[in-house]
Design an enzyme around this catalytic site. Structure first.
Site, PDB file in Angstrom:
ATOM      1  N   CYS A  95       0.846  -1.184   0.000  1.00  0.00           N
ATOM      2  CA  CYS A  95       0.000   0.000   0.000  1.00  0.00           C
ATOM      3  C   CYS A  95       0.883   1.236   0.000  1.00  0.00           C
ATOM      4  CB  CYS A  95      -0.883  -0.015   1.249  1.00  0.00           C
ATOM      5  SG  CYS A  95      -1.983   1.406   1.389  1.00  0.00           S
ATOM      6  N   LEU A  96       0.543   2.219  -0.812  1.00  0.00           N
ATOM      7  CA  LEU A  96       1.327   3.459  -0.867  1.00  0.00           C
ATOM      8  C   LEU A  96       1.342   4.182   0.479  1.00  0.00           C
ATOM      9  CD1 LEU A  96       0.329   4.862  -4.376  1.00  0.00           C
ATOM     10  CD2 LEU A  96       2.571   3.994  -3.686  1.00  0.00           C
ATOM     11  N   HIS A 137      -9.118  -3.980  -1.800  1.00  0.00           N
ATOM     12  CA  HIS A 137      -8.116  -3.222  -1.019  1.00  0.00           C
ATOM     13  C   HIS A 137      -8.494  -1.732  -0.985  1.00  0.00           C
ATOM     14  CE1 HIS A 137      -3.801  -2.219   0.137  1.00  0.00           C
ATOM     15  NE2 HIS A 137      -4.268  -1.052  -0.275  1.00  0.00           N
ATOM     16  N   GLU A 138      -8.805  -1.177  -2.155  1.00  0.00           N
ATOM     17  CA  GLU A 138      -9.123   0.258  -2.234  1.00  0.00           C
ATOM     18  C   GLU A 138     -10.460   0.578  -1.569  1.00  0.00           C
ATOM     19  OE1 GLU A 138      -6.749   2.059  -2.868  1.00  0.00           O
ATOM     20  OE2 GLU A 138      -5.475   0.643  -3.935  1.00  0.00           O
TER      21      GLU A 138
HETATM   22  C1  QAP Z   1      -3.190  -1.716  -3.707  1.00  0.00           C
HETATM   23  O1  QAP Z   1      -1.037  -0.837  -3.903  1.00  0.00           O
HETATM   24  C2  QAP Z   1      -3.021  -3.154  -4.055  1.00  0.00           C
HETATM   25  O2  QAP Z   1       5.263  -0.262  -0.341  1.00  0.00           O
HETATM   26  C3  QAP Z   1      -2.304  -0.791  -4.483  1.00  0.00           C
HETATM   27  O3  QAP Z   1       7.221   1.173  -1.445  1.00  0.00           O
HETATM   28  C4  QAP Z   1      -2.149  -3.962  -3.346  1.00  0.00           C
HETATM   29  O4  QAP Z   1      -0.172   0.447  -5.500  1.00  0.00           O
HETATM   30  C5  QAP Z   1      -3.733  -3.702  -5.072  1.00  0.00           C
HETATM   31  C6  QAP Z   1       3.633   0.637  -3.471  1.00  0.00           C
HETATM   32  C7  QAP Z   1      -2.024  -5.296  -3.679  1.00  0.00           C
HETATM   33  C8  QAP Z   1      -3.593  -5.032  -5.399  1.00  0.00           C
HETATM   34  C9  QAP Z   1      -2.736  -5.829  -4.703  1.00  0.00           C
HETATM   35  C10 QAP Z   1       3.853   0.097  -2.220  1.00  0.00           C
HETATM   36  C11 QAP Z   1       4.657   1.385  -4.046  1.00  0.00           C
HETATM   37  C12 QAP Z   1       2.375   0.486  -4.193  1.00  0.00           C
HETATM   38  C13 QAP Z   1       5.054   0.269  -1.560  1.00  0.00           C
HETATM   39  C14 QAP Z   1       0.003  -0.138  -4.460  1.00  0.00           C
HETATM   40  C15 QAP Z   1       6.070   1.022  -2.140  1.00  0.00           C
HETATM   41  C16 QAP Z   1       5.866   1.575  -3.384  1.00  0.00           C
HETATM   42  C17 QAP Z   1       1.275  -0.130  -3.723  1.00  0.00           C
HETATM   43 CO    CO Z   2      -3.720   0.993   0.026  1.00  0.00          CO
END
Ligand code: QAP
Ligand code: CO
Length: 173
Positions: A95-96, A137-138
């Site tokens: 997760c961002l 998730h979102e």
């Molecule tokens: C949500 O997650 C998600 O730790 C979106 O250092 C998660 O875009 C959807 C990200 C899993 C489907 C499956 C995370 C970027 C991005 C970090 C993301 C990072 C840089 C996460």
């Molecule tokens: Co998230």
């Protein structure tokens, strides 16, 4: 415009978001800013609360079979509702708002979701695979829930320890 991302443990991530009422130019600019912010941070999904706006808005941009992320596959969901859910699956999620941490989370395998697009038009889709996981998730963000809230007690402990260590390392550089 790239917006600042709210990171755990910021309390704002626990807020419940509200439905969007006006499908106007201000919404369109905000959606464009969300997209720019997500791409700049190497994300595949982003909810409005992650940029401090408590509205029921999320965007998704899942890479294609060639692992390429293009704007043609961008999905913008406003006021989404899940009508049907089936099966279980799990995925190593990130997760961002929880940078640098990834952990296995259980989700429904397939879902049916209805939502509005940026013009207020209604859509209904069936999703499975990574798209289904990303929507769930979102949509959790819209309820103030993070993927780390879904971990077992032991894994949550492991997360808190690891995340604190990461924060300290970040402060050193
Ligand atoms: C949500 O997650 C998600 O730790 C979106 O250092 C998660 O875009 C959807 C990200 C899993 C489907 C499956 C995370 C970027 C991005 C970090 C993301 C990072 C840089 C996460
Ligand atoms: Co998230």
């Amino acid at each position: 415009m790239i917006l600042p991302i709210v990171a755990y443990p910021d309390k704002r991530l626990k807020q419940k978001s509200q439905n969007v009422e006006a499908f106007d130019a201000e919404l369109h600019t905000f959606l464009d800013d969300m997209y720019e912010t997500m791409i700049a941070s190497n994300g595949i999904g982003l909810a409005a609360i992650q940029v401090a706006v408590p509205k029921n808005i999320l965007i998704l941009n899942i890479p294609d079979e060639e692992d390429e992320q293009t704007k043609d596959t961008l999905i913008e969901m406003i006021n989404p509702v899940i009508h049907a859910k089936e099966g279980t699956t799990s995925y190593q999620e990130g997760c961002l708002s929880v940078p640098g941490f990834y952990e296995e989370v259980e989700r429904f395998e397939s879902i049916k979701v209805s939502y509005n697009d940026r013009h207020g038009n209604e859509h209904e889709i069936a999703a499975e695979g990574l798209l289904s996981i990303a929507i769930q998730h979102e949509m959790d963000h819209l309820l103030g829930i993070l993927f780390i809230d879904k971990l077992s007690y032991a894994r949550r402990k492991k997360f808190e320890k690891e995340y604190k260590r990461l924060q300290k390392e970040k402060k050193r550089v």
